[in-house]
Design a protein around this motif. Structure first.
Motif, PDB file in Angstrom:
ATOM      1  N   PRO A 198      12.649 -18.786  27.349  1.00 19.71           N
ATOM      2  CA  PRO A 198      13.736 -18.715  26.368  1.00 19.71           C
ATOM      3  C   PRO A 198      13.382 -19.243  24.988  1.00 19.71           C
ATOM      4  O   PRO A 198      14.163 -19.092  24.056  1.00 19.71           O
ATOM      5  N   ALA A 199      12.221 -19.838  24.814  1.00 28.61           N
ATOM      6  CA  ALA A 199      11.854 -20.427  23.525  1.00 28.61           C
ATOM      7  C   ALA A 199      11.683 -19.349  22.460  1.00 28.61           C
ATOM      8  O   ALA A 199      11.411 -18.181  22.769  1.00 28.61           O
ATOM      9  N   PRO A 200      11.837 -19.705  21.184  1.00 29.63           N
ATOM     10  CA  PRO A 200      11.544 -18.747  20.103  1.00 29.63           C
ATOM     11  C   PRO A 200      10.140 -18.177  20.240  1.00 29.63           C
ATOM     12  O   PRO A 200       9.218 -18.847  20.719  1.00 29.63           O
ATOM     13  N   LEU A 201       9.989 -16.925  19.802  1.00 29.79           N
ATOM     14  CA  LEU A 201       8.761 -16.175  20.035  1.00 29.79           C
ATOM     15  C   LEU A 201       8.103 -15.800  18.715  1.00 29.79           C
ATOM     16  O   LEU A 201       8.757 -15.294  17.799  1.00 29.79           O
ATOM     17  N   LEU A 202       6.801 -16.025  18.627  1.00 24.42           N
ATOM     18  CA  LEU A 202       6.018 -15.674  17.436  1.00 24.42           C
ATOM     19  C   LEU A 202       4.866 -14.772  17.846  1.00 24.42           C
ATOM     20  O   LEU A 202       4.114 -15.095  18.779  1.00 24.42           O
ATOM     21  N   LEU A 203       4.711 -13.651  17.170  1.00 25.56           N
ATOM     22  CA  LEU A 203       3.623 -12.716  17.412  1.00 25.56           C
ATOM     23  C   LEU A 203       2.561 -12.917  16.344  1.00 25.56           C
ATOM     24  O   LEU A 203       2.863 -12.870  15.151  1.00 25.56           O
ATOM     25  N   TRP A 204       1.310 -13.110  16.770  1.00 21.95           N
ATOM     26  CA  TRP A 204       0.217 -13.363  15.822  1.00 21.95           C
ATOM     27  C   TRP A 204      -0.846 -12.297  15.996  1.00 21.95           C
ATOM     28  O   TRP A 204      -1.418 -12.143  17.076  1.00 21.95           O
ATOM     29  N   ALA A 205      -1.120 -11.539  14.919  1.00 23.31           N
ATOM     30  CA  ALA A 205      -2.163 -10.514  14.917  1.00 23.31           C
ATOM     31  C   ALA A 205      -3.188 -10.829  13.850  1.00 23.31           C
ATOM     32  O   ALA A 205      -2.882 -11.479  12.841  1.00 23.31           O
ATOM     33  N   PHE A 206      -4.412 -10.328  14.052  1.00 24.36           N
ATOM     34  CA  PHE A 206      -5.533 -10.623  13.163  1.00 24.36           C
ATOM     35  C   PHE A 206      -5.961  -9.374  12.386  1.00 24.36           C
ATOM     36  O   PHE A 206      -6.203  -8.324  12.993  1.00 24.36           O
ATOM     37  N   PRO A 207      -6.097  -9.466  11.071  1.00 28.30           N
ATOM     38  CA  PRO A 207      -6.713  -8.360  10.319  1.00 28.30           C
ATOM     39  C   PRO A 207      -8.194  -8.219  10.708  1.00 28.30           C
ATOM     40  O   PRO A 207      -8.804  -9.166  11.197  1.00 28.30           O
ATOM     41  N   GLU A 208      -8.737  -7.038  10.471  1.00 29.19           N
ATOM     42  CA  GLU A 208     -10.176  -6.864  10.672  1.00 29.19           C
ATOM     43  C   GLU A 208     -10.766  -6.070   9.518  1.00 29.19           C
ATOM     44  O   GLU A 208     -10.066  -5.315   8.843  1.00 29.19           O
ATOM     45  N   ALA A 209     -12.038  -6.268   9.312  1.00 27.93           N
ATOM     46  CA  ALA A 209     -12.714  -5.715   8.138  1.00 27.93           C
ATOM     47  C   ALA A 209     -12.738  -4.192   8.182  1.00 27.93           C
ATOM     48  O   ALA A 209     -12.989  -3.585   9.230  1.00 27.93           O
ATOM     49  N   ARG A 210     -12.497  -3.578   7.024  1.00 25.34           N
ATOM     50  CA  ARG A 210     -12.577  -2.115   6.888  1.00 25.34           C
ATOM     51  C   ARG A 210     -14.023  -1.738   6.578  1.00 25.34           C
ATOM     52  O   ARG A 210     -14.404  -1.562   5.423  1.00 25.34           O
TER      53      ARG A 210
ATOM     54  N   ALA B 251      15.370  -4.662  22.821  1.00 24.35           N
ATOM     55  CA  ALA B 251      15.976  -5.573  23.799  1.00 24.35           C
ATOM     56  C   ALA B 251      16.888  -6.608  23.143  1.00 24.35           C
ATOM     57  O   ALA B 251      17.485  -7.437  23.842  1.00 24.35           O
ATOM     58  N   GLY B 252      16.974  -6.591  21.810  1.00 22.45           N
ATOM     59  CA  GLY B 252      17.821  -7.546  21.111  1.00 22.45           C
ATOM     60  C   GLY B 252      17.239  -8.944  21.023  1.00 22.45           C
ATOM     61  O   GLY B 252      17.962  -9.911  20.778  1.00 22.45           O
ATOM     62  N   ARG B 253      15.928  -9.052  21.176  1.00 21.04           N
ATOM     63  CA  ARG B 253      15.258 -10.361  21.197  1.00 21.04           C
ATOM     64  C   ARG B 253      14.725 -10.688  19.807  1.00 21.04           C
ATOM     65  O   ARG B 253      14.036  -9.874  19.194  1.00 21.04           O
ATOM     66  N   ALA B 254      15.048 -11.867  19.310  1.00 19.05           N
ATOM     67  CA  ALA B 254      14.525 -12.314  18.016  1.00 19.05           C
ATOM     68  C   ALA B 254      13.054 -12.690  18.156  1.00 19.05           C
ATOM     69  O   ALA B 254      12.591 -13.087  19.226  1.00 19.05           O
ATOM     70  N   TYR B 255      12.335 -12.592  17.054  1.00 15.68           N
ATOM     71  CA  TYR B 255      10.924 -12.987  17.017  1.00 15.68           C
ATOM     72  C   TYR B 255      10.518 -13.109  15.560  1.00 15.68           C
ATOM     73  O   TYR B 255      11.184 -12.596  14.654  1.00 15.68           O
ATOM     74  N   ALA B 256       9.417 -13.788  15.328  1.00 10.31           N
ATOM     75  CA  ALA B 256       8.774 -13.818  14.012  1.00 10.31           C
ATOM     76  C   ALA B 256       7.339 -13.352  14.196  1.00 10.31           C
ATOM     77  O   ALA B 256       6.879 -13.125  15.325  1.00 10.31           O
ATOM     78  N   TYR B 257       6.642 -13.168  13.100  1.00  5.91           N
ATOM     79  CA  TYR B 257       5.255 -12.723  13.215  1.00  5.91           C
ATOM     80  C   TYR B 257       4.396 -13.409  12.168  1.00  5.91           C
ATOM     81  O   TYR B 257       4.873 -13.866  11.120  1.00  5.91           O
ATOM     82  N   VAL B 258       3.113 -13.460  12.456  1.00 15.45           N
ATOM     83  CA  VAL B 258       2.090 -13.881  11.499  1.00 15.45           C
ATOM     84  C   VAL B 258       0.978 -12.848  11.565  1.00 15.45           C
ATOM     85  O   VAL B 258       0.513 -12.489  12.646  1.00 15.45           O
ATOM     86  N   TYR B 259       0.577 -12.347  10.399  1.00 21.09           N
ATOM     87  CA  TYR B 259      -0.564 -11.437  10.315  1.00 21.09           C
ATOM     88  C   TYR B 259      -1.578 -12.110   9.415  1.00 21.09           C
ATOM     89  O   TYR B 259      -1.487 -12.050   8.188  1.00 21.09           O
ATOM     90  N   ALA B 260      -2.509 -12.810  10.028  1.00 23.27           N
ATOM     91  CA  ALA B 260      -3.440 -13.637   9.259  1.00 23.27           C
ATOM     92  C   ALA B 260      -4.690 -13.875  10.074  1.00 23.27           C
ATOM     93  O   ALA B 260      -4.681 -13.799  11.316  1.00 23.27           O
ATOM     94  N   ALA B 261      -5.771 -14.174   9.383  1.00 24.97           N
ATOM     95  CA  ALA B 261      -7.048 -14.465  10.029  1.00 24.97           C
ATOM     96  C   ALA B 261      -6.910 -15.655  10.972  1.00 24.97           C
ATOM     97  O   ALA B 261      -6.050 -16.529  10.765  1.00 24.97           O
ATOM     98  N   PRO B 262      -7.732 -15.731  12.011  1.00 26.41           N
ATOM     99  CA  PRO B 262      -7.578 -16.799  12.998  1.00 26.41           C
ATOM    100  C   PRO B 262      -7.779 -18.205  12.441  1.00 26.41           C
ATOM    101  O   PRO B 262      -7.251 -19.162  12.994  1.00 26.41           O
ATOM    102  N   ASP B 263      -8.511 -18.334  11.337  1.00 26.34           N
ATOM    103  CA  ASP B 263      -8.736 -19.653  10.750  1.00 26.34           C
ATOM    104  C   ASP B 263      -7.912 -19.880   9.482  1.00 26.34           C
ATOM    105  O   ASP B 263      -8.214 -20.760   8.681  1.00 26.34           O
ATOM    106  N   ASP B 264      -6.839 -19.099   9.305  1.00 24.94           N
ATOM    107  CA  ASP B 264      -5.973 -19.243   8.141  1.00 24.94           C
ATOM    108  C   ASP B 264      -4.896 -20.287   8.442  1.00 24.94           C
ATOM    109  O   ASP B 264      -3.796 -19.961   8.909  1.00 24.94           O
ATOM    110  N   ALA B 265      -5.203 -21.545   8.184  1.00 25.51           N
ATOM    111  CA  ALA B 265      -4.258 -22.630   8.462  1.00 25.51           C
ATOM    112  C   ALA B 265      -3.010 -22.526   7.597  1.00 25.51           C
ATOM    113  O   ALA B 265      -1.930 -22.996   7.990  1.00 25.51           O
TER     114      ALA B 265
END
Length: 474
Positions: A93-105, A128-142
């Motif tokens: 039930p906790a808030p959900l965050l989706l994290w994806a990584f860009p890759e070089a063209r 499904a009516g489920r809230a979420y947030a996202y991050v689209y950033a490199a794995p070492d992008d603090a």
């Protein structure tokens, strides 16, 4: 959210992947990402190994259910369908965050295709009516996690849709829209197989589609296509070969048997369309074309697209209907593609698919080539950059479970191939970061139809006549 985040938050992390992508690169990206997370003022819990299947996901869920969590991060290390993410969302039930990584063209294989994974997941969660947030950033992008409290709050909040109902106007654009809709009504499309599991983006309801657009969808078993491909005569196979040799370089370098099967698949799809009276086809293009028949469907579908009988990947029926509407307006071949990358740095995005763009979309500055599927290593696909010019992007969408028409404008710019297959670099009419936010906030599908030219006014008028709200992508 049941717990205050004034304490040191507990974050469950689930790294998911698919083993048809670049697993060594995925392992490296995962390790860098965990290093970033471990430096946060939070307790990081959950599995540290890549999860490739439902069994692994179930084990992760059971372990995480034992802890009260402030946030769950789905670390989308490579593409995977939405199944595991949906299972996590249902169980935790906790808030959900989706994290994806860009890759070089870099012009080669799309090694991770990470963004497409969270795109699929966002669509399924939105339905499904489920809230979420996202991050689209490199794995070492603090910096992407600098406002951890803000991310947790946004993950618990579902933004209001920006789709709005257009006014019904007159004029030539409206008249052309009406003519296009008239041409659409009564058309039939062939649906070869069913959409892959976890691809809610490609699901459809036959009766609802017919009521909305007047288009009929007829089911065709994959075995029928394979049998018809097998029975193609030598004259048909040779005609397809001669055409492809004229259009693509290095055809003779392809493995002979699967190459011939590709030509046979084209003949089968063409015959089916002619016999069934299909204006378009939505095709389950994997895995069975590779595993059961022995070739890629992409090259055959590209030829069908060029013929004016558009084919949509992954049995995407709504995507195929969108191509028919857009093709009716453009009066030239249309292509359905994924948005696989967005760069905030140069304000561009990449529209890509494995290799089924019509050859008329090839950049004259590039030399179209025959190639193999980047993951399955079977021919036939086309490889080329898309030509520069004005493009209109569209999608008859079911995002959030509500029909709407997504419309966008962009400039396809002259650029080298971003990835293997067919791809083009676009500069949207809005900042690319805003387009990215719209895609994820609205939970849009991962397929977009596009055509060269500006047809936004006609599409808006078509939406008004169909009683659909319009979501402006750009």
């Amino acid at each position: 959210m049941s717990r205050s985040i004034n304490h040191r938050p507990v974050i469950g992390v689930v790294p998911i992947a698919r083993n048809t992508f670049d697993v060594p690169l995925a392992e490296s990206m995962k390790e860098r990402a965990f290093a970033t997370l471990d430096a946060l003022p939070a307790e990081i819990v959950g599995p540290r190994e890549l999860l490739f299947d439902a069994d692994a996901a179930r084990a992760a869920i059971e372990a995480l259910q034992a802890r009260p969590l402030d946030l769950v991060i789905v670390m989308q290390v490579t593409f995977a369908d939405a199944s595991m993410t949906v299972a996590l969302a249902e169980a935790l039930p906790a808030p959900l965050l989706l994290w994806a990584f860009p890759e070089a063209r870099e012009g080669g294989r799309l090694r991770l295709n990470s963004f497409c994974g969270i795109n699929l997941a966002g669509h399924a969660l939105g339905k499904a009516g489920r809230a979420y947030a996202y991050v689209y950033a490199a794995p070492d992008d603090a910096d992407a996690f600098a406002d951890l409290g803000g991310l947790i709050e946004s993950a618990a909040r579902r933004p209001e849709s920006q789709a709005r109902r257009p006014a019904i106007d007159g004029g030539e654009a409206a008249a052309e829209a009406e003519r296009a809709l008239d041409r659409l009504r009564g058309l039939k499309i062939g649906v070869v197989g069913s959409h892959p599991a976890g691809f809610d983006t490609c699901a459809y309801d036959h009766d609802r589609l017919r009521r909305l657009t007047g288009v009929e969808a007829e089911r065709i078993d994959l075995g029928v296509v394979f049998a018809m491909a097998h029975s193609q005569g030598e004259a048909e196979v040779e005609a397809a070969r001669n055409r492809v040799v004229h259009e693509l370089a290095h055809v003779d370098a392809m493995e002979a048997e699967p190459l011939e099967k590709s030509f046979r698949v084209y003949g089968a799809l063409k015959s089916l369309a002619e016999r069934g009276g299909y204006a378009g086809m939505a095709v389950r293009c994997w895995p069975e074309f590779f595993t059961d028949y022995g070739c890629a469907a992409c090259g055959a579908m590209a030829m069908m697209n060029e013929d004016g009988t558009p084919c949509a990947c992954e049995a995407d029926v709504y995507g195929n209907v969108t191509t028919l509407l857009l093709q009716s307006l453009a009066r030239e071949p249309v292509f359905i593609a994924d948005l696989v990358d967005v760069s905030r740095a140069d304000d561009t995005g990449v529209l890509w698919h494995c290799g089924l763009a019509p050859i008329s979309m090839a950049d004259p500055a590039d030399t179209p080539e025959a190639t193999v599927h980047s993951n399955r290593r079977k021919p036939l696909l086309g490889a080329f950059a898309l030509k520069p010019g004005r493009v209109t992007i569209a999608r008859l969408s079911q995002a959030r479970g509500e029909p709407k028409l997504v419309i966008g404008g962009a400039e396809m710019i002259s650029a080298p191939r971003s990835f293997s297959g067919t791809s083009g670099v676009v500069r949207f009419d809005r900042p690319a970061a805003e387009v990215l936010d719209t895609v994820m906030a609205e939970g849009l599908e991962h397929h977009y139809a596009f055509a060269y030219g500006d047809f936004r006014e006609e599409l808006t008028a078509a939406a008004a006549r169909l009683g659909l709200p319009v979501l402006e992508l750009s």
